[in-house]
Motif scaffolding. Structure first.
Motif, PDB file in Angstrom:
ATOM      1  N   ALA A  76      -1.459   7.077  -2.784  1.00  0.00           N
ATOM      2  CA  ALA A  76      -1.770   8.369  -2.149  1.00  0.00           C
ATOM      3  C   ALA A  76      -0.616   9.336  -2.371  1.00  0.00           C
ATOM      4  O   ALA A  76       0.537   8.916  -2.485  1.00  0.00           O
ATOM      5  CB  ALA A  76      -2.006   8.172  -0.655  1.00  0.00           C
ATOM      6  N   VAL A  77      -0.918  10.629  -2.458  1.00  0.00           N
ATOM      7  CA  VAL A  77       0.125  11.631  -2.662  1.00  0.00           C
ATOM      8  C   VAL A  77       0.103  12.654  -1.529  1.00  0.00           C
ATOM      9  O   VAL A  77      -0.952  13.201  -1.197  1.00  0.00           O
ATOM     10  CB  VAL A  77      -0.060  12.346  -4.020  1.00  0.00           C
ATOM     11  N   VAL A  91       3.354  11.237   8.561  1.00  0.00           N
ATOM     12  CA  VAL A  91       3.678   9.958   9.210  1.00  0.00           C
ATOM     13  C   VAL A  91       2.519   9.535  10.117  1.00  0.00           C
ATOM     14  O   VAL A  91       2.139   8.358  10.151  1.00  0.00           O
ATOM     15  CB  VAL A  91       5.018  10.052   9.977  1.00  0.00           C
ATOM     16  N   ARG A  92       1.909  10.484  10.821  1.00  0.00           N
ATOM     17  CA  ARG A  92       0.749  10.162  11.674  1.00  0.00           C
ATOM     18  C   ARG A  92      -0.427   9.702  10.827  1.00  0.00           C
ATOM     19  O   ARG A  92      -1.150   8.781  11.186  1.00  0.00           O
ATOM     20  CB  ARG A  92       0.316  11.413  12.467  1.00  0.00           C
ATOM     21  N   ASP A  93      -0.625  10.345   9.693  1.00  0.00           N
ATOM     22  CA  ASP A  93      -1.784  10.085   8.840  1.00  0.00           C
ATOM     23  C   ASP A  93      -1.629   8.747   8.106  1.00  0.00           C
ATOM     24  O   ASP A  93      -2.509   7.888   8.166  1.00  0.00           O
ATOM     25  CB  ASP A  93      -1.902  11.261   7.846  1.00  0.00           C
ATOM     26  N   ASP A 130       0.883  -1.162   0.000  1.00  0.00           N
ATOM     27  CA  ASP A 130       0.000   0.000   0.000  1.00  0.00           C
ATOM     28  C   ASP A 130       0.927   1.220   0.000  1.00  0.00           C
ATOM     29  O   ASP A 130       1.567   1.529   1.008  1.00  0.00           O
ATOM     30  CB  ASP A 130      -0.880  -0.045   1.252  1.00  0.00           C
ATOM     31  N   VAL A 131       1.022   1.897  -1.142  1.00  0.00           N
ATOM     32  CA  VAL A 131       2.067   2.902  -1.352  1.00  0.00           C
ATOM     33  C   VAL A 131       1.518   4.319  -1.264  1.00  0.00           C
ATOM     34  O   VAL A 131       0.435   4.610  -1.779  1.00  0.00           O
ATOM     35  CB  VAL A 131       2.736   2.697  -2.734  1.00  0.00           C
ATOM     36  N   ALA A 132       2.289   5.198  -0.609  1.00  0.00           N
ATOM     37  CA  ALA A 132       2.045   6.642  -0.702  1.00  0.00           C
ATOM     38  C   ALA A 132       3.336   7.303  -1.168  1.00  0.00           C
ATOM     39  O   ALA A 132       4.438   6.797  -0.910  1.00  0.00           O
ATOM     40  CB  ALA A 132       1.617   7.207   0.640  1.00  0.00           C
ATOM     41  N   ILE A 133       3.179   8.414  -1.847  1.00  0.00           N
ATOM     42  CA  ILE A 133       4.314   9.191  -2.348  1.00  0.00           C
ATOM     43  C   ILE A 133       4.315  10.553  -1.670  1.00  0.00           C
ATOM     44  O   ILE A 133       3.251  11.172  -1.534  1.00  0.00           O
ATOM     45  CB  ILE A 133       4.192   9.386  -3.882  1.00  0.00           C
ATOM     46  N   ALA A 134       5.504  11.007  -1.239  1.00  0.00           N
ATOM     47  CA  ALA A 134       5.663  12.397  -0.811  1.00  0.00           C
ATOM     48  C   ALA A 134       6.620  13.068  -1.779  1.00  0.00           C
ATOM     49  O   ALA A 134       7.646  12.471  -2.148  1.00  0.00           O
ATOM     50  CB  ALA A 134       6.221  12.463   0.609  1.00  0.00           C
ATOM     51  N   ASP A 135       6.300  14.261  -2.194  1.00  0.00           N
ATOM     52  CA  ASP A 135       7.213  14.997  -3.064  1.00  0.00           C
ATOM     53  C   ASP A 135       6.902  16.496  -2.986  1.00  0.00           C
ATOM     54  O   ASP A 135       5.752  16.887  -2.769  1.00  0.00           O
ATOM     55  CB  ASP A 135       7.116  14.522  -4.522  1.00  0.00           C
ATOM     56  N   ASN A 136       7.946  17.308  -3.152  1.00  0.00           N
ATOM     57  CA  ASN A 136       7.740  18.763  -3.231  1.00  0.00           C
ATOM     58  C   ASN A 136       7.991  19.259  -4.659  1.00  0.00           C
ATOM     59  O   ASN A 136       7.991  20.458  -4.903  1.00  0.00           O
ATOM     60  CB  ASN A 136       8.629  19.507  -2.216  1.00  0.00           C
ATOM     61  N   PHE A 137       8.248  18.325  -5.583  1.00  0.00           N
ATOM     62  CA  PHE A 137       8.406  18.614  -7.017  1.00  0.00           C
ATOM     63  C   PHE A 137       9.602  19.505  -7.339  1.00  0.00           C
ATOM     64  O   PHE A 137       9.672  20.097  -8.407  1.00  0.00           O
ATOM     65  CB  PHE A 137       7.101  19.192  -7.590  1.00  0.00           C
TER      66      PHE A 137
END
Lengths: 358, 358
Positions: A69-70, A85-87, A26-33
């Motif tokens: 999720a992004v 991280v909490r979410d 179950d993957v989420a991505i974080a990015d500031n582009f």
């Protein structure tokens, strides 16, 4: 397994996110582009066109039914990092979100300061979020050896090792060699899923640049004698290594280091291999190096622990090179020759940004 | 010789500035006074009262006729740093301006981030100022081994070595042991010239704390078994080492490392020496350690190159300890017992600040 990929919109972050999603994470991505912003700043672009993240994620959902999720934000913003991280409550955090290019950090003082603050504060915030919210999360981080295969100015590893020892965190540090290739099983499913193919002097990797030079019929430019030996790894092995590391986590309190590279060659040997594999005759040209490095340094790659976990390496082969030649040929009209010339002279404290910008 | 002392208002910076001025250097001090701010934040103070910098500098001029210029500002402000280097045109920069206390950086996330940004950006700005304005300046920098004698999380050294190699800068890195003592020839001339004497759990050094505990008739508190061996150096040798390093500069392109310590002892041996030297009977008490460190680690001090340059070490002697006992006795009414208890637990991600503040 819930896996959060930091920097999941980048060259390796995106194919890693897809590979893990494909294998049931179950993957989420974080990015500031900011990686896309560097292109605008430097006046360069990926040889292969890439879609915005929202298009990529929608295409993946359309093709596979899988959601990614992004989280859009900056790791140096502690509130964002803690909230994410909490979410998402990840079991694993894969960290690709550092500025990795040594030439970018050497452009001038501002770029050196930006790189240090981004990398150190971002990683500290991730470690503190793990320490405060869930000490069981496994951090898988790319070492600052980065895609250049050269030991860089190394900072965060000290902190990571410290927090493993002191807070009992789990971490895997991947000493990564030069990554080559542009396609994985997942990204090849649809052009909208393509990842970057960089060939510019700042972010590009040497093997990709040689491929493009060969396709254009230009000489392959080697800086210095080309005697420096580098560890190499195929992008398909990179994403598989990450999967293996996440699915076989480090123990609580363990700071584990893997060499993420599958073979080693000198720059001159890489050039020779590409020149030989290319159908038409291609020359190798030796130029003065813009970097300040020992020309023939001692390089010994300890056998990676990842093979023990099940990695079956793709070695640099004719087939891979043929596919890269085809990718480069398909996009040869997008090549900006100016972008390949090194513009960051490490002996200067201020440099033009490269590419076609001045 | 024109010498700029960064952090010249601190425990070692101030006596170093005076020592160099006494030996004919044209000295300037840069400081942002944050060391005094930490005292307010932590609710602690130097055992020996210290004067504001403007009073100190005026007293020095009154006593010796020598001027010390003051630059008030922050090294992370590049405009300030560049302006100062252009204005003062130093031949040597002595760099004491990092946040040096590991327990301070471990208070919580903000303090870790503050420490990294302050130290890394401050030092990068100094290096770029040297690279851009005058590559002949010699940088003499205290290593992050700091006053604790333990290898800390080390960052800036990589950059310094890199700029020596790439830009031809000259640098001397001093791997400093635990500094003890409070007086030098120069500071002893007048009470207005006194430097700090720290005994709190965050910034104090262990030998100073033992001296105060002995004078108060309290047990000397050793954390863990006290088996950790530490390099030691007398404050008078510290300032002399700095003078020797400045007057025998590193070559262009040289990154030189000196071990700035003159003897090594375990914490338990230091406690025993102080207990034995103190007239009245003093006990040694062993407590659980707030830090996470190997208890008896391998410690081998390579002989310092500074003796070859003419250093005549003051070893820990009865005379020095008697003078320290006298200093502590004279100010025993200023001792804050709460400040000596360790409040920063490295296993926690957030800690009270120590001292009498909560």
């Amino acid at each position: 397994m819930r896996t959060l990929v930091l920097g999941g919109d980048g060259y390796l972050g995106w194919p890693t996110a897809l590979h893990l999603s494909q294998h049931g994470h179950d993957v989420a991505i974080a990015d500031n582009f900011v990686r896309r912003q560097y292109d605008h700043e430097l006046g360069v672009h990926s040889l292969v066109p890439i879609e915005p993240l929202h298009t990529r994620v929608a295409a993946w959902r359309e093709l596979t039914g899988k959601d990614i999720a992004v989280f859009s934000g900056d790791l140096t913003d502690a509130e964002f990092t803690y909230g994410m991280v909490r979410d998402f409550q990840p079991e694993t955090i894969v960290h690709f979100a550092e500025q990795r290019a040594a030439p970018y950090s050497m452009i001038d003082r501002q770029h050196a300061v930006y790189t240090q603050v981004n990398n150190v504060v971002g990683t500290l915030n991730v470690l503190y979020a793990m320490g405060e919210i869930d000490r069981d999360i496994h951090l898988v981080k790319l070492g600052t050896m980065g895609e250049y295969g050269t030991p860089n100015i190394d900072i965060e590893e000290g902190y990571i090792e410290f927090t493993c020892r002191t807070w009992g965190l789990r971490a895997t540090d991947l000493n990564q060699g030069i990554v080559y290739g542009q396609q994985t099983d997942a990204t090849a499913l649809d052009p909208r899923l393509a990842t970057r193919f960089d060939y510019d002097a700042v972010f590009g990797t040497v093997l990709n640049r040689f491929v493009i030079q060969a396709v254009l019929g230009h000489p392959l430019t080697v800086y210095g004698s080309g005697g420096q030996t580098r560890g190499l790894i195929d992008i398909r092995d990179t994403v598989e290594c990450i999967r293996l590391a996440t699915e076989h986590p480090a123990a609580a309190g363990e700071f584990r280091v893997f060499n993420q590279m599958t073979e080693s060659m000198s720059i001159a040997e890489i050039a020779k291999t590409i020149a030989e594999n290319h159908g038409e005759s291609v020359e190798v040209e030796y130029l003065e190096g813009p970097r300040v490095e020992a020309d023939q340094h001692y390089y010994h790659v300890v056998h990676t622990g990842l093979v023990d976990l099940g990695l079956e390496p793709h070695l640099l082969s004719d087939t891979l090179l043929e596919s890269l030649f085809a990718i480069a040929a398909a996009h040869r009209d997008r090549v900006d020759l100016a972008a390949m010339r090194p513009t960051v002279n490490w002996r200067e404290t201020a440099n033009p940004r490269g590419g076609s910008w001045r």
